[in-house]
Design a protein around this motif. Structure first.
Motif, PDB file in Angstrom:
ATOM      1  N   LYS A  60       0.828  -1.206   0.000  1.00 31.82           N
ATOM      2  CA  LYS A  60       0.000   0.000   0.000  1.00 31.82           C
ATOM      3  C   LYS A  60       0.863   1.257   0.000  1.00 31.82           C
ATOM      4  O   LYS A  60       1.656   1.471   0.915  1.00 31.82           O
ATOM      5  N   ALA A  61       0.659   2.113  -1.007  1.00 30.15           N
ATOM      6  CA  ALA A  61       1.488   3.321  -1.154  1.00 30.15           C
ATOM      7  C   ALA A  61       0.755   4.551  -0.651  1.00 30.15           C
ATOM      8  O   ALA A  61      -0.454   4.677  -0.814  1.00 30.15           O
ATOM      9  N   LEU A  62       1.514   5.473  -0.054  1.00 29.27           N
ATOM     10  CA  LEU A  62       0.996   6.819   0.222  1.00 29.27           C
ATOM     11  C   LEU A  62       1.872   7.823  -0.515  1.00 29.27           C
ATOM     12  O   LEU A  62       3.068   7.937  -0.240  1.00 29.27           O
ATOM     13  N   ILE A  63       1.252   8.538  -1.479  1.00 24.16           N
ATOM     14  CA  ILE A  63       1.954   9.613  -2.183  1.00 24.16           C
ATOM     15  C   ILE A  63       1.720  10.911  -1.418  1.00 24.16           C
ATOM     16  O   ILE A  63       0.577  11.252  -1.118  1.00 24.16           O
ATOM     17  N   VAL A  64       2.786  11.619  -1.086  1.00 25.36           N
ATOM     18  CA  VAL A  64       2.650  12.889  -0.376  1.00 25.36           C
ATOM     19  C   VAL A  64       3.095  14.019  -1.312  1.00 25.36           C
ATOM     20  O   VAL A  64       4.254  14.073  -1.717  1.00 25.36           O
ATOM     21  N   ILE A  74       9.040   2.367   7.681  1.00 25.83           N
ATOM     22  CA  ILE A  74       8.671   1.969   6.317  1.00 25.83           C
ATOM     23  C   ILE A  74       9.528   2.775   5.345  1.00 25.83           C
ATOM     24  O   ILE A  74       9.976   3.874   5.676  1.00 25.83           O
ATOM     25  N   PRO A  75       9.771   2.240   4.138  1.00 26.25           N
ATOM     26  CA  PRO A  75      10.608   2.976   3.192  1.00 26.25           C
ATOM     27  C   PRO A  75       9.955   4.286   2.764  1.00 26.25           C
ATOM     28  O   PRO A  75       8.745   4.350   2.581  1.00 26.25           O
ATOM     29  N   VAL A  76      10.777   5.323   2.654  1.00 26.83           N
ATOM     30  CA  VAL A  76      10.293   6.631   2.197  1.00 26.83           C
ATOM     31  C   VAL A  76      11.104   7.050   0.969  1.00 26.83           C
ATOM     32  O   VAL A  76      12.296   7.321   1.059  1.00 26.83           O
ATOM     33  N   PHE A  77      10.421   7.045  -0.189  1.00 27.40           N
ATOM     34  CA  PHE A  77      11.054   7.443  -1.438  1.00 27.40           C
ATOM     35  C   PHE A  77      10.729   8.907  -1.731  1.00 27.40           C
ATOM     36  O   PHE A  77       9.779   9.464  -1.173  1.00 27.40           O
ATOM     37  N   SER A  78      11.491   9.486  -2.637  1.00 21.48           N
ATOM     38  CA  SER A  78      11.145  10.848  -3.044  1.00 21.48           C
ATOM     39  C   SER A  78      11.365  11.021  -4.535  1.00 21.48           C
ATOM     40  O   SER A  78      12.214  10.355  -5.127  1.00 21.48           O
ATOM     41  N   VAL A  79      10.545  11.890  -5.123  1.00 24.66           N
ATOM     42  CA  VAL A  79      10.697  12.262  -6.523  1.00 24.66           C
ATOM     43  C   VAL A  79      10.653  13.789  -6.556  1.00 24.66           C
ATOM     44  O   VAL A  79       9.693  14.385  -6.065  1.00 24.66           O
ATOM     45  N   GLY A  80      11.705  14.394  -7.086  1.00 23.21           N
ATOM     46  CA  GLY A  80      11.749  15.853  -7.089  1.00 23.21           C
ATOM     47  C   GLY A  80      12.263  16.394  -8.407  1.00 23.21           C
ATOM     48  O   GLY A  80      13.005  15.717  -9.119  1.00 23.21           O
ATOM     49  N   VAL A  81      11.841  17.608  -8.701  1.00 17.92           N
ATOM     50  CA  VAL A  81      12.305  18.292  -9.907  1.00 17.92           C
ATOM     51  C   VAL A  81      12.678  19.711  -9.508  1.00 17.92           C
ATOM     52  O   VAL A  81      11.853  20.409  -8.905  1.00 17.92           O
ATOM     53  N   PRO A  82      13.902  20.156  -9.827  1.00 20.40           N
ATOM     54  CA  PRO A  82      14.241  21.547  -9.511  1.00 20.40           C
ATOM     55  C   PRO A  82      13.475  22.500 -10.427  1.00 20.40           C
ATOM     56  O   PRO A  82      13.521  22.364 -11.651  1.00 20.40           O
ATOM     57  N   THR A  83      12.756  23.428  -9.815  1.00 18.25           N
ATOM     58  CA  THR A  83      11.968  24.392 -10.595  1.00 18.25           C
ATOM     59  C   THR A  83      12.401  25.829 -10.315  1.00 18.25           C
ATOM     60  O   THR A  83      11.957  26.733 -11.000  1.00 18.25           O
ATOM     61  N   VAL A  84      13.210  26.017  -9.285  1.00 14.29           N
ATOM     62  CA  VAL A  84      13.687  27.367  -8.989  1.00 14.29           C
ATOM     63  C   VAL A  84      15.193  27.334  -8.742  1.00 14.29           C
ATOM     64  O   VAL A  84      15.779  26.288  -8.493  1.00 14.29           O
ATOM     65  N   VAL A  85      15.776  28.488  -8.808  1.00 11.09           N
ATOM     66  CA  VAL A  85      17.205  28.628  -8.593  1.00 11.09           C
ATOM     67  C   VAL A  85      17.360  29.965  -7.874  1.00 11.09           C
ATOM     68  O   VAL A  85      16.541  30.864  -8.066  1.00 11.09           O
ATOM     69  N   GLN A 124      -1.721   3.849   7.900  1.00 11.59           N
ATOM     70  CA  GLN A 124      -0.780   2.729   7.842  1.00 11.59           C
ATOM     71  C   GLN A 124      -0.375   2.266   6.449  1.00 11.59           C
ATOM     72  O   GLN A 124      -0.637   1.117   6.062  1.00 11.59           O
ATOM     73  N   PRO A 125       0.286   3.119   5.687  1.00 15.52           N
ATOM     74  CA  PRO A 125       0.773   2.656   4.381  1.00 15.52           C
ATOM     75  C   PRO A 125       1.973   1.738   4.554  1.00 15.52           C
ATOM     76  O   PRO A 125       2.593   1.713   5.618  1.00 15.52           O
ATOM     77  N   ASP A 126       2.313   0.976   3.475  1.00 15.60           N
ATOM     78  CA  ASP A 126       3.511   0.145   3.512  1.00 15.60           C
ATOM     79  C   ASP A 126       4.756   0.905   3.066  1.00 15.60           C
ATOM     80  O   ASP A 126       5.875   0.514   3.384  1.00 15.60           O
TER      81      ASP A 126
END
Lengths: 364, 364, 364, 364
Positions: free
Chosen positions: A107-111, A228-239, A179-181
């Motif tokens: 079970k995934a939780l996207i934040v 539980i494992p915590v992954f991340s996906v990010g994109v730089p949009t500012v500088v 309780q996500p996995d």
């Protein structure tokens, strides 16, 4: 997107590594405890940065795997290349899930971190809107869930300036209840390089530090704190403006340096009418040691170290407002495209039944 | 907002004047044919720049009156100060109308330039949405129009990238049909100074050049071409990366220069741990001529002229995309506030019955 | 979307025809001068309504061809079916262009009618945003225009409430200046049937009447007034409360009528606990003439003619605000989808090099 | 906004009471256990509905206080009247807080229910954006918090269709973590009366039932389940098509009934050319008992009870999609205004230092 302190300045491990290399070493060698590998898939370049405990100390990033997916697909409005980016993201993320033993029905939780009302900070909330969420169907109408889907939930916690609440408190509270996995955090990032803005997707398995970053009050969300494992996906949009300036000064150094070395074939582009570079060349002595030469070219500024130089720039920019973060003028269109690439890659990675071609049939 | 060529770079007359002064003269004297006067109203500073035919040649701006209204009200989210800006705008614009003999019942056409879908370029379309338009009421329900209103029309012509049409063709075509007595063009501008972004309103009576600026195909809208007065109201909302960098390098020069002159009282802020500025001081000789000193501090770069330096910066930034125009990350909130200030000031200037306190009762 | 008078109430020729049939005739026969033909393409139904001079008098719609493309693709969020709708639209529109002898390189002007700030009225402005416009490229960079594209321009004139200008004046003024070979107007429509809202695309070759519809001040844009063909593409997105009520009362009549006729097999759904329909049945005599029976079922209301009934409903609804136009709660998602279907169909019809599969590569 | 079952249909206690009165009693008497009191403040009408345990059974609403603030300020775009509504809301809400013994420094959590991406459902998220939140300042920069502010937090939990999570789970999880002293839920409501849409603000102290309402899975948030007071502020923004129709049929009944009774002074408006109401009058006998007369006027339909009639309408509307909820076409402008009224009233009620005149200085 964090208001990180001056020293960090980049959310990308690959940049942190490069900064370390630039500042601390004279060689192009990898720092200890950091292993870098590059591949490419068509016009999409993939860089894997593995950081161990030693490397974490060295470059100031948590130990784990960081994967960078780079392409000009967003910036050049190339929808074919954007689709390719989504496919690579799907593939890489799927492999990362496998590596961590995440089952197909876990079970995934996207934040979706960030402020949906601030365009360059809205990546997280936009991806949540386009995520294929299914947990409620599993719960309420299990007979209507097809094969090939996993239970997915999604949350948009907002930002402390709007909620008054530590973002990590909201996330902890909800995780406790549902309780996500595993957790996937999506966020717009800050880059220290203009070149990477809207051109890089970073995946990592090292957890996140949401929140305002004021003092040490923010709390980490990671395997250590949540179990539980915590992954991340990010994109730089500012500088930040400091970065743009600093980068340009660096380019100037390199450019002029090279220019001067090529003294017998002056680049045409650098000698427009009125720029008498001939005069400059008398300063360039082949035998001058590199530092000496920099000083003669750029005077005192040329002699400054990386940290000194940035500190100086920051100081002169401060009347204009500390932390002037900027984004390209075309931010609206870029954010729309990035959210589409990230959400379709993510949906395909999470649900066996979905791929980046069919994603649009499931989402709006 | 125009993609103007490199040489122009600023839409603000006051900046063009400053650039001329910086580059071409060694004194702080006004250029010939340009007369500058400053006043202030509370925390709002007003600068009047009168340019005659001679001055137009000198600073590259059309002859006429340019009024700059400056305040930090937008950037500091200070709604009281924003209200004050709107009042000053109303007052100044009203006086400009009077100066041109515009009667209270003369028919206005507001033209909202720019692309409503690109946030930092959406000032024009936003102001049109908030303008009090009345011409249709005068025409269709004259009995319902109260005293104190003039006939006002408003047009959002769009941008050539979306319409495929020269923006000036759309405006000419409509003016031809609806025959206004005067025109007011609203536009987001580009500034060459980070400091002025979202902090300055420029009013002028010199007409406009809408459109893409490619070659000489764009056409001017002005008293000369239309036989009616053409006013403009603009706010700089973007700045190009070249400008940010160049400004910062200039600040560096000045800062370091001053620093060095104050050799016996080194500024604390410039000597963080690790920055041995003591060493630098040995280069600073009081009797060194200014240019010489700049060279010793900044080497070759210090010796470059303004145009040379910018050309160089532009060149090194070009791999990142020509014309990288940037805007502060908080662009959404800024644009909302600016549109409110400009529209309420304008409505109050155009309609006797409206002031900046009552404006919100008429608009949404 | 027009605030048309009570009598018209529908922007769809197929509904005008149906209304005529319902009200004026007792048969299902076509009205004189109106020829209807239906086909279907998968789940998409296509109805062609040809109206001649006689038919125009009869049903109150201008002579010409009206094509209705119907499908539940939008309402059921079915992206496959939406793609199919776009393909049918592309095909039908292309044939209509051919029928009028429009050459492949004839210059088009797309006019996006309606108010972009009012979601259910924003179809026109949204389609303009997604149209592939090329005229400026033909003009400025002809060497960069590939084979298979025609010159296309697009205009968003706005609505009179925002501009103060008759919309037709803006369009006339611009057409005069840019001289297109044909015009395509896009508009959100009002339907008299809840069933057709967001479920029908109407194409026509009969010109348009933009504007407020107050009195006779609005002006037609058509072949007669402009000397070039004027096509239109519209989708009903709103329905008025009068219509919903009237439709439901009609349904009630039909439903109860049928119900009563089937007296020996009472529909289960119509006799929930507490609804003693047995009692009703004593009123139903087989030999009662239809009108008589209607009266006994519905009393006076049952005896009213169509126009009388609507007038009555309108009157009782007027305290709630005249012209209460309503739209489904999910309007935001519906408009996004409709704009995508219409723009991709249109782009494919206008440019040989584009089809509904490749459209997304050209637009954002 | 809940997809409540057919029987409930209204989120407003005052309507539930009216429905009960209409359906179950022949008198205008208040139902047992329900006490109604009305006052007015200028053009703003305030209705207090007190429901006790007995009344709760009778009208199907939880026991507690319901306050209705009614005005046409939103619908008529009257900003002065809107300001008045905000003041009344501030005043009433403040008194309700006092009644429950909420101290001036008690910690509030505002919960903005609904889907921010669906315009008529976006009231909650919009109010959260405009709420003056302060809890983080109390925590991190207490020295910067002025007198007259209380700690306020705000949360936008989203809707289950987007999150996959029961909304109540998100709220419970966060409350558990951040421990507010009381909760205020903001939500867009459904009304059963077209007249109340965008014209009524309901305040209550009875808790909320967020969520999808499917089966009994949703969970209540109230003093009983949380041990802290849970207030709500709601505005009806949608109405279902069943309701519009049913209301209109009722109006028809009343209108025609009255019409017929006034047989000697036929209203002009009801006898347009072609409507021979003279004929009708022969059916109207003064001595006919009311029910009998209804039957003769409206036949069987006239004889149906309220529930029967609605069940019937629902059935005939179902081919058009169950639960067709509609909203006025001008929904975008209405929502903007409502959010401003509710947030400024709420901010003034929560913070002593803020009133509805100064609110705009604190928010954007």
């Amino acid at each position: 997107m964090d208001d990180r302190s001056f020293e960090v300045r980049t959310d990308l491990a690959v940049e942190a590594k490069d900064m370390y290399v630039e500042q601390e070493t004279n060689t192009e060698q990898e720092p200890k405890g950091v292993h870098v590998r590059e591949t490419s898939d068509g016009e999409v370049k993939v860089t894997y940065v593995e950081v161990d405990e030693v490397g974490a100390e060295t470059i100031g990033k948590k130990p784990g795997t960081y994967i960078n997916i780079e392409s000009q697909g967003i910036r050049s409005h190339d929808s074919v290349l954007q689709h390719q980016m989504a496919k690579v993201l799907a593939n890489e993320f799927q492999q990362l899930l496998e590596k961590h033993g995440i089952a197909n029905d876990a079970k995934a939780l996207i934040v979706g971190l960030g402020n949906g009302e601030v365009t360059p900070d809205s990546l997280g909330p936009r991806v949540v809107q386009k995520a294929i969420v299914t947990e409620h169907l599993f719960r309420l109408q299990p007979e209507h869930v097809s094969e090939g889907f996993r239970p997915v939930m999604a949350l948009t916690p907002g930002v402390m300036g709007v909620t008054g609440i530590e973002t990590s408190d909201i996330i902890f509270g909800v995780i406790n209840k549902v309780q996500p996995d595993f957790v996937i955090a999506i966020d717009a990032l800050a880059s220290r390089s203009v070149e990477r803005v809207n051109a890089t997707i970073q995946i990592a398995d090292t957890g996140i530090h949401p929140g305002s970053g004021i003092g040490n009050k923010r709390k980490e969300l990671s395997k250590e704190t949540l179990n539980i494992p915590v992954f991340s996906v990010g994109v730089p949009t500012v500088v930040d403006a400091v970065t743009i300036t600093s980068d340009t000064i660096d380019y100037l150094f390199k450019h002029l340096g090279r220019e001067i070395e090529e003294k017998d074939q002056p680049s045409k582009s650098l000698t427009p009418a009125g720029m008498n570079f001939g005069k400059k060349r008398e300063f360039t002595e082949e035998d001058l040691p590199s530092e000496e030469r920099r000083k003669s070219l750029f005077g005192l500024v040329g002699g400054l170290g990386e940290q000194e130089k940035k500190q100086l720039i920051k100081e002169v920019l401060s009347p204009l407002g500390h932390n002037l973060m900027v984004t390209p003028k075309e931010v609206d269109g870029f954010m729309k495209d990035i959210a589409h690439v990230v959400s379709s890659g993510l949906n395909a990675a999470l649900h066996e039944a979905v791929d980046t071609n069919t994603n649009d049939s499931y989402t709006k």
